[in-house]
Design a protein around this motif. Structure first.
Motif, PDB file in Angstrom:
ATOM      1  N   HIS A   1       2.725   4.576   0.549  1.00 44.27           N
ATOM      2  CA  HIS A   1       1.115   4.519   0.115  1.00 44.27           C
ATOM      3  C   HIS A   1       0.958   5.513  -1.090  1.00 44.27           C
ATOM      4  O   HIS A   1       0.169   5.476  -1.794  1.00 44.27           O
ATOM      5  CB  HIS A   1       0.240   3.579   1.177  1.00 44.27           C
ATOM      6  CG  HIS A   1       0.591   2.587   1.697  1.00 44.27           C
ATOM      7  ND1 HIS A   1       0.757   1.577   1.322  1.00 44.27           N
ATOM      8  CD2 HIS A   1       1.020   2.641   3.054  1.00 44.27           C
ATOM      9  CE1 HIS A   1       1.672   1.144   2.510  1.00 44.27           C
ATOM     10  NE2 HIS A   1       1.268   1.597   3.490  1.00 44.27           N
TER      11      HIS A   1
ATOM     12  N   LEU B   1      -6.159  -3.907  -2.859  1.00 48.06           N
ATOM     13  CA  LEU B   1      -5.174  -4.094  -2.281  1.00 48.06           C
ATOM     14  C   LEU B   1      -4.456  -2.910  -1.976  1.00 48.06           C
ATOM     15  O   LEU B   1      -3.620  -3.261  -0.752  1.00 48.06           O
ATOM     16  CB  LEU B   1      -4.432  -3.896  -3.929  1.00 48.06           C
ATOM     17  CG  LEU B   1      -2.984  -4.828  -4.106  1.00 48.06           C
ATOM     18  CD1 LEU B   1      -2.894  -6.072  -3.178  1.00 48.06           C
ATOM     19  CD2 LEU B   1      -2.564  -4.594  -5.670  1.00 48.06           C
ATOM     20  N   LEU B   2      -4.688  -1.580  -2.533  1.00 48.42           N
ATOM     21  CA  LEU B   2      -4.115  -0.657  -1.968  1.00 48.42           C
ATOM     22  C   LEU B   2      -4.254  -0.424  -0.135  1.00 48.42           C
ATOM     23  O   LEU B   2      -3.587  -0.195   0.350  1.00 48.42           O
ATOM     24  CB  LEU B   2      -4.678   0.419  -2.617  1.00 48.42           C
ATOM     25  CG  LEU B   2      -3.717   2.173  -2.092  1.00 48.42           C
ATOM     26  CD1 LEU B   2      -2.244   1.579  -1.584  1.00 48.42           C
ATOM     27  CD2 LEU B   2      -3.984   3.408  -2.488  1.00 48.42           C
TER      28      LEU B   2
ATOM     29  N   GLU C   1      -5.526  -2.928   1.883  1.00 48.23           N
ATOM     30  CA  GLU C   1      -5.151  -4.116   2.483  1.00 48.23           C
ATOM     31  C   GLU C   1      -3.302  -4.110   2.852  1.00 48.23           C
ATOM     32  O   GLU C   1      -2.496  -4.184   3.448  1.00 48.23           O
ATOM     33  CB  GLU C   1      -4.982  -5.493   1.402  1.00 48.23           C
ATOM     34  CG  GLU C   1      -6.507  -5.424   1.645  1.00 48.23           C
ATOM     35  CD  GLU C   1      -6.945  -5.607   3.592  1.00 48.23           C
ATOM     36  OE1 GLU C   1      -6.336  -6.144   4.455  1.00 48.23           O
ATOM     37  OE2 GLU C   1      -8.338  -5.528   3.589  1.00 48.23           O
ATOM     38  N   GLU C   2      -2.313  -3.046   1.515  1.00 49.58           N
ATOM     39  CA  GLU C   2      -1.661  -2.449   1.715  1.00 49.58           C
ATOM     40  C   GLU C   2      -1.205  -2.219   2.656  1.00 49.58           C
ATOM     41  O   GLU C   2       0.200  -1.809   3.458  1.00 49.58           O
ATOM     42  CB  GLU C   2      -0.507  -2.310   0.670  1.00 49.58           C
ATOM     43  CG  GLU C   2      -0.231  -3.629  -0.656  1.00 49.58           C
ATOM     44  CD  GLU C   2      -0.319  -2.809  -2.301  1.00 49.58           C
ATOM     45  OE1 GLU C   2      -0.308  -2.227  -2.279  1.00 49.58           O
ATOM     46  OE2 GLU C   2      -0.001  -3.860  -2.617  1.00 49.58           O
TER      47      GLU C   2
END
Length: 158
Positions: A37, A112-113, A115-116
């Motif tokens: 990530h 979003l990042l 949660e990823e």
């Protein structure tokens, strides 16, 4: 107590074991978050802490509170916020009721990042704990972490 006092020696050994466990866990999570990530452990922690803010009374955190929550100095926290802001993951704005205050919010891209990255963080934590549990010196600490029932990880110091 003297430097050779058995109680002090045991205390020092316990602290060294705890420090070793922390270092191994953090390094393992760091590698996983970076690889998958492009996030550091500190960046992930900051996004996580700030994502828990709300708009009600006391819902936004002062930088001092954020710094305490991510275990960094205020200046290091400010640099970290700036890096994530430059990546479009955070945004800052003036407090509507006190123009001296500055709020920091996680953007949609940051959420979003986060949660990823959350499953990666959780999986890496589990892997690191499982590996540490095989070390007889660290196994009692792993058991303590696994049975700890606290909300320290999600609460922010006042």
């Amino acid at each position: 107590m003297t430097a050779t006092d058995p109680a002090l020696t045991a205390l020092t050994q316990g602290w060294c074991a705890l420090s070793l466990l922390h270092g191994r866990i953090e390094a393992h999570i760091e590698r996983a978050l970076q690889a998958q990530h492009d996030l550091s452990v500190r960046e992930y922690s900051l996004l996580d802490v700030l994502s828990r803010q709300h708009d009600g009374v006391g819902g936004h955190l002062q930088m001092k509170q954020v710094a305490e929550a991510v275990v960094l100095s205020q200046s290091a926290t400010t640099r970290l916020v700036t890096r994530l802001e430059n990546r479009g993951l955070l945004e800052r704005y003036l407090c509507p009721t006190d123009r001296r205050g500055i709020y920091t919010n996680v953007t949609q891209a940051g959420l979003l990042l986060l949660e990823e990255a959350r499953p990666t963080n959780d999986s890496a934590l589990r892997e690191a704990l499982d590996a540490a549990a095989k070390n007889p010196d660290l196994a009692p600490l792993v058991r303590a972490v696994e049975t700890l029932k606290t909300s320290v990880s999600v609460s922010v110091p006042a």
